[in-house]
Design an enzyme around this catalytic site. Structure first.
Site, PDB file in Angstrom:
ATOM      1  N   ARG A 121       0.834  -1.205   0.000  1.00 24.94           N
ATOM      2  CA  ARG A 121       0.000   0.000   0.000  1.00 24.94           C
ATOM      3  C   ARG A 121       0.868   1.253   0.000  1.00 24.94           C
ATOM      4  O   ARG A 121       0.580   2.229  -0.709  1.00 24.94           O
ATOM      5  CB  ARG A 121      -0.906  -0.017   1.233  1.00 24.94           C
ATOM      6  CG  ARG A 121      -1.961   1.058   1.220  1.00 24.94           C
ATOM      7  CD  ARG A 121      -3.079   0.732   2.192  1.00 24.94           C
ATOM      8  NE  ARG A 121      -4.131   1.729   2.110  1.00 24.94           N
ATOM      9  CZ  ARG A 121      -4.532   2.470   3.143  1.00 24.94           C
ATOM     10  NH1 ARG A 121      -3.985   2.323   4.326  1.00 24.94           N
ATOM     11  NH2 ARG A 121      -5.492   3.350   2.994  1.00 24.94           N
TER      12      ARG A 121
ATOM     13  N   HIS B  17       0.720   4.133  -2.861  1.00 21.69           N
ATOM     14  CA  HIS B  17       0.351   5.496  -2.486  1.00 21.69           C
ATOM     15  C   HIS B  17       1.481   6.480  -2.764  1.00 21.69           C
ATOM     16  O   HIS B  17       1.222   7.647  -3.075  1.00 21.69           O
ATOM     17  CB  HIS B  17      -0.046   5.548  -1.015  1.00 21.69           C
ATOM     18  CG  HIS B  17      -1.432   5.024  -0.757  1.00 21.69           C
ATOM     19  ND1 HIS B  17      -2.317   5.624   0.107  1.00 21.69           N
ATOM     20  CD2 HIS B  17      -2.069   3.937  -1.252  1.00 21.69           C
ATOM     21  CE1 HIS B  17      -3.451   4.935   0.131  1.00 21.69           C
ATOM     22  NE2 HIS B  17      -3.317   3.896  -0.677  1.00 21.69           N
ATOM     23  N   ASP B  18       2.711   6.033  -2.644  1.00 24.88           N
ATOM     24  CA  ASP B  18       3.845   6.911  -2.942  1.00 24.88           C
ATOM     25  C   ASP B  18       3.973   7.129  -4.444  1.00 24.88           C
ATOM     26  O   ASP B  18       4.060   8.268  -4.913  1.00 24.88           O
ATOM     27  CB  ASP B  18       5.137   6.317  -2.388  1.00 24.88           C
ATOM     28  CG  ASP B  18       6.337   7.219  -2.650  1.00 24.88           C
ATOM     29  OD1 ASP B  18       6.242   8.432  -2.360  1.00 24.88           O
ATOM     30  OD2 ASP B  18       7.371   6.733  -3.138  1.00 24.88           O
TER      31      ASP B  18
ATOM     32  N   VAL C 182       1.509   9.444  -6.463  1.00 22.41           N
ATOM     33  CA  VAL C 182       1.509  10.880  -6.194  1.00 22.41           C
ATOM     34  C   VAL C 182       2.935  11.415  -6.368  1.00 22.41           C
ATOM     35  O   VAL C 182       3.831  11.072  -5.588  1.00 22.41           O
ATOM     36  CB  VAL C 182       1.003  11.183  -4.760  1.00 22.41           C
ATOM     37  CG1 VAL C 182       1.000  12.683  -4.507  1.00 22.41           C
ATOM     38  CG2 VAL C 182      -0.386  10.600  -4.556  1.00 22.41           C
TER      39      VAL C 182
ATOM     40  N   GLY D 139       5.087  10.470  -8.326  1.00 21.99           N
ATOM     41  CA  GLY D 139       6.033   9.434  -8.712  1.00 21.99           C
ATOM     42  C   GLY D 139       6.670   8.757  -7.516  1.00 21.99           C
ATOM     43  O   GLY D 139       6.446   9.119  -6.355  1.00 21.99           O
TER      44      GLY D 139
ATOM     45  N   ASP E 114       9.061   8.583  -5.210  1.00 26.00           N
ATOM     46  CA  ASP E 114      10.132   9.438  -4.694  1.00 26.00           C
ATOM     47  C   ASP E 114      10.159   9.538  -3.178  1.00 26.00           C
ATOM     48  O   ASP E 114      10.828  10.407  -2.618  1.00 26.00           O
ATOM     49  CB  ASP E 114      10.018  10.838  -5.290  1.00 26.00           C
ATOM     50  CG  ASP E 114       8.738  11.566  -4.865  1.00 26.00           C
ATOM     51  OD1 ASP E 114       7.862  10.925  -4.234  1.00 26.00           O
ATOM     52  OD2 ASP E 114       8.610  12.765  -5.166  1.00 26.00           O
TER      53      ASP E 114
ATOM     54  N   GLU F 132       1.825  14.744   2.436  1.00 27.98           N
ATOM     55  CA  GLU F 132       1.015  13.633   1.921  1.00 27.98           C
ATOM     56  C   GLU F 132       0.486  12.738   3.032  1.00 27.98           C
ATOM     57  O   GLU F 132      -0.606  12.176   2.933  1.00 27.98           O
ATOM     58  CB  GLU F 132       1.837  12.804   0.931  1.00 27.98           C
ATOM     59  CG  GLU F 132       2.123  13.508  -0.376  1.00 27.98           C
ATOM     60  CD  GLU F 132       3.026  12.710  -1.289  1.00 27.98           C
ATOM     61  OE1 GLU F 132       2.955  11.460  -1.263  1.00 27.98           O
ATOM     62  OE2 GLU F 132       3.817  13.315  -2.031  1.00 27.98           O
TER      63      GLU F 132
ATOM     64  N   ASN G  60      -4.242   8.572   3.194  1.00 32.24           N
ATOM     65  CA  ASN G  60      -2.969   8.111   3.748  1.00 32.24           C
ATOM     66  C   ASN G  60      -2.962   8.012   5.262  1.00 32.24           C
ATOM     67  O   ASN G  60      -1.956   7.591   5.852  1.00 32.24           O
ATOM     68  CB  ASN G  60      -1.835   9.048   3.309  1.00 32.24           C
ATOM     69  CG  ASN G  60      -1.512   8.921   1.837  1.00 32.24           C
ATOM     70  OD1 ASN G  60      -1.749   7.880   1.231  1.00 32.24           O
ATOM     71  ND2 ASN G  60      -0.987   9.982   1.243  1.00 32.24           N
TER      72      ASN G  60
ATOM     73  N   HIS H  99      -4.442  -6.174  -3.336  1.00 32.71           N
ATOM     74  CA  HIS H  99      -5.561  -6.527  -2.464  1.00 32.71           C
ATOM     75  C   HIS H  99      -5.637  -8.022  -2.167  1.00 32.71           C
ATOM     76  O   HIS H  99      -6.621  -8.487  -1.592  1.00 32.71           O
ATOM     77  CB  HIS H  99      -6.875  -6.050  -3.090  1.00 32.71           C
ATOM     78  CG  HIS H  99      -7.057  -4.572  -3.048  1.00 32.71           C
ATOM     79  ND1 HIS H  99      -8.145  -3.932  -3.605  1.00 32.71           N
ATOM     80  CD2 HIS H  99      -6.281  -3.588  -2.519  1.00 32.71           C
ATOM     81  CE1 HIS H  99      -8.024  -2.624  -3.411  1.00 32.71           C
ATOM     82  NE2 HIS H  99      -6.896  -2.391  -2.762  1.00 32.71           N
TER      83      HIS H  99
ATOM     84  N   ASP I 110     -10.209 -16.329   0.935  1.00 33.83           N
ATOM     85  CA  ASP I 110      -9.697 -17.678   1.177  1.00 33.83           C
ATOM     86  C   ASP I 110      -8.828 -17.607   2.432  1.00 33.83           C
ATOM     87  O   ASP I 110      -7.742 -17.031   2.407  1.00 33.83           O
ATOM     88  CB  ASP I 110      -8.864 -18.165  -0.008  1.00 33.83           C
ATOM     89  CG  ASP I 110      -8.387 -19.606   0.158  1.00 33.83           C
ATOM     90  OD1 ASP I 110      -8.258 -20.067   1.317  1.00 33.83           O
ATOM     91  OD2 ASP I 110      -8.117 -20.268  -0.853  1.00 33.83           O
TER      92      ASP I 110
ATOM     93  N   ASP J  15      -0.912 -13.784  -4.129  1.00 34.92           N
ATOM     94  CA  ASP J  15      -1.077 -14.832  -5.135  1.00 34.92           C
ATOM     95  C   ASP J  15      -2.381 -14.610  -5.894  1.00 34.92           C
ATOM     96  O   ASP J  15      -3.061 -13.593  -5.720  1.00 34.92           O
ATOM     97  CB  ASP J  15      -1.040 -16.219  -4.488  1.00 34.92           C
ATOM     98  CG  ASP J  15      -2.066 -16.379  -3.369  1.00 34.92           C
ATOM     99  OD1 ASP J  15      -3.129 -15.707  -3.441  1.00 34.92           O
ATOM    100  OD2 ASP J  15      -1.830 -17.164  -2.441  1.00 34.92           O
TER     101      ASP J  15
END
Length: 351
Positions: A72, A76-77, A80, A82, A84, A95, A101, A203, A257, A265
């Site tokens: 995540r 998220h990085d 926004v 790129g 960095d 951010e 976030n 996810h 599962d 996977d």
């Protein structure tokens, strides 16, 4: 039954293909960027990726949820400004303070890795590269069969960004329609197939709290009824977990599962085809005409790890900063003072 030796050979062949293909993704980055660049105080050469790998291995042994946290964080990085590490900066209205976030975690762990590396070879390794390397190693650790098929090579050579603003955070929501999700990923030069692998792979681990899907249980799109796309057995389970208007802090595994909910996977794709998607956008991946056929193919495939790794390499190449466009921070949460590593020029965050 596939033999481990054969699986390892297939994985190696796929890795070589990934390296070949990923080299086309970004001429700015390279594999093995830090080779020969890190030496300890005694002059002995250290392998940067091995340092990160060991730290992740230790962390995973006590906290398997670090896999979902790092996936995540990287998403998220990179989405926004790129890839960095701007999400790591502790600055006013940065951010980190944006609503999407507020539940991102793992910051202290990245800082811990950074400290370990700085103690060994200071001023060499960017926080942006640490996020990407640590995420890959966490994915590997989540491989429940421990056959190494979850491994993918990472490109490195990024520099850290100097700007972090909550106003720049515009991430896809859990209820975004698939066509809009496709457009959002396309704006980052990521294809529909990339989106299916990144969203589904990301996810395949982790949880969602009741507030993110309660509308699907009771009043979907103001109909007064539940989301008809949800499996009725799952609906009953989730209604018990998340009573209406209760503000329950409970959460549900994104991969339903129970034996695979901590492993990156293809199980997630199998589950959403059964109507067991927790988030609206997840379930719609299996239903939307733009994505339902790729989802079906992935669910029945044997090359998920290869394709997911390839998509992660492409994500890691989004709008990277090199040379004077960035810096090598001494601490991941702070903006460096003027230094040789930042080109000798200091940029204020907001002008």
């Amino acid at each position: 039954m596939e033999m481990p030796g054969l699986a390892a050979a297939v994985a190696l062949a796929l890795i070589l293909i990934i390296v070949n293909l990923a080299g086309q993704c970004s001429g700015q980055l390279q594999f093995g960027f830090y080779n020969g660049k890190c030496r300890d105080g005694n002059g002995f050469q250290r392998n940067v990726e091995d340092i990160v790998k060991q730290k992740v291995k230790e962390k995973f042994s006590s906290d398997t949820t670090i896999v979902a946290a790092l996936l995540r964080m990287q998403f998220h990085d990179c989405f926004v400004n790129g890839c960095d590490a701007s999400i790591l900066l502790d600055v006013p209205n940065g951010e980190k303070t944006a609503p999407p976030n507020l539940s991102v975690r793992g910051y202290e762990f990245i800082e811990d890795i950074k400290t370990e590396i700085e103690n060994t070879c200071p001023g060499i390794v960017s926080c942006a590269d640490i996020i990407v390397m640590a995420t890959r190693d966490a994915v590997v650790e989540s491989d429940i069969k421990k056959m190494g098929t979850g491994w993918y090579p990472v490109q490195t050579g990024r520099r850290d960004g100097r700007v972090s603003s909550a106003q720049n955070v515009n991430l896809p929501s859990p209820s975004i329609p698939v066509p809009q999700a496709i457009a959002a990923f396309s704006s980052k030069k990521l294809s529909t197939i990339d989106m299916v692998y990144l969203l589904g792979g990301g996810h395949s681990v982790g949880v969602a709290h009741c507030g993110l899907f309660e509308n699907r249980l009771y009043d979907f799109k103001n109909t007064g009824n539940p989301d008809p796309a949800m499996n009725t057995t799952l609906l009953k389970t989730l209604r018990t977990l998340c009573p209406r208007n209760s503000g329950s802090p409970n959460s549900a595994n994104l991969d339903q599962d129970p034996l695979k909910s901590s492993s990156v996977d293809k199980s997630f794709y199998e589950q959403i085809r059964l109507g067991n998607g927790i988030l609206e956008v997840d379930q719609q991946l299996a239903l939307d005409p733009n994505t339902r056929f790729p989802v079906a193919r992935i669910a029945g495939s044997n090359d998920f790890s290869f394709q997911f790794g390839r998509a992660m390499i492409k994500l890691g190449a989004v709008d990277v900063k090199i040379g004077r466009d960035g810096e090598i921070r001494k601490k991941c949460a702070a903006v460096n003072s003027p230094s040789r590593s930042s080109g000798g020029k200091f940029f204020n965050l907001f002008g």
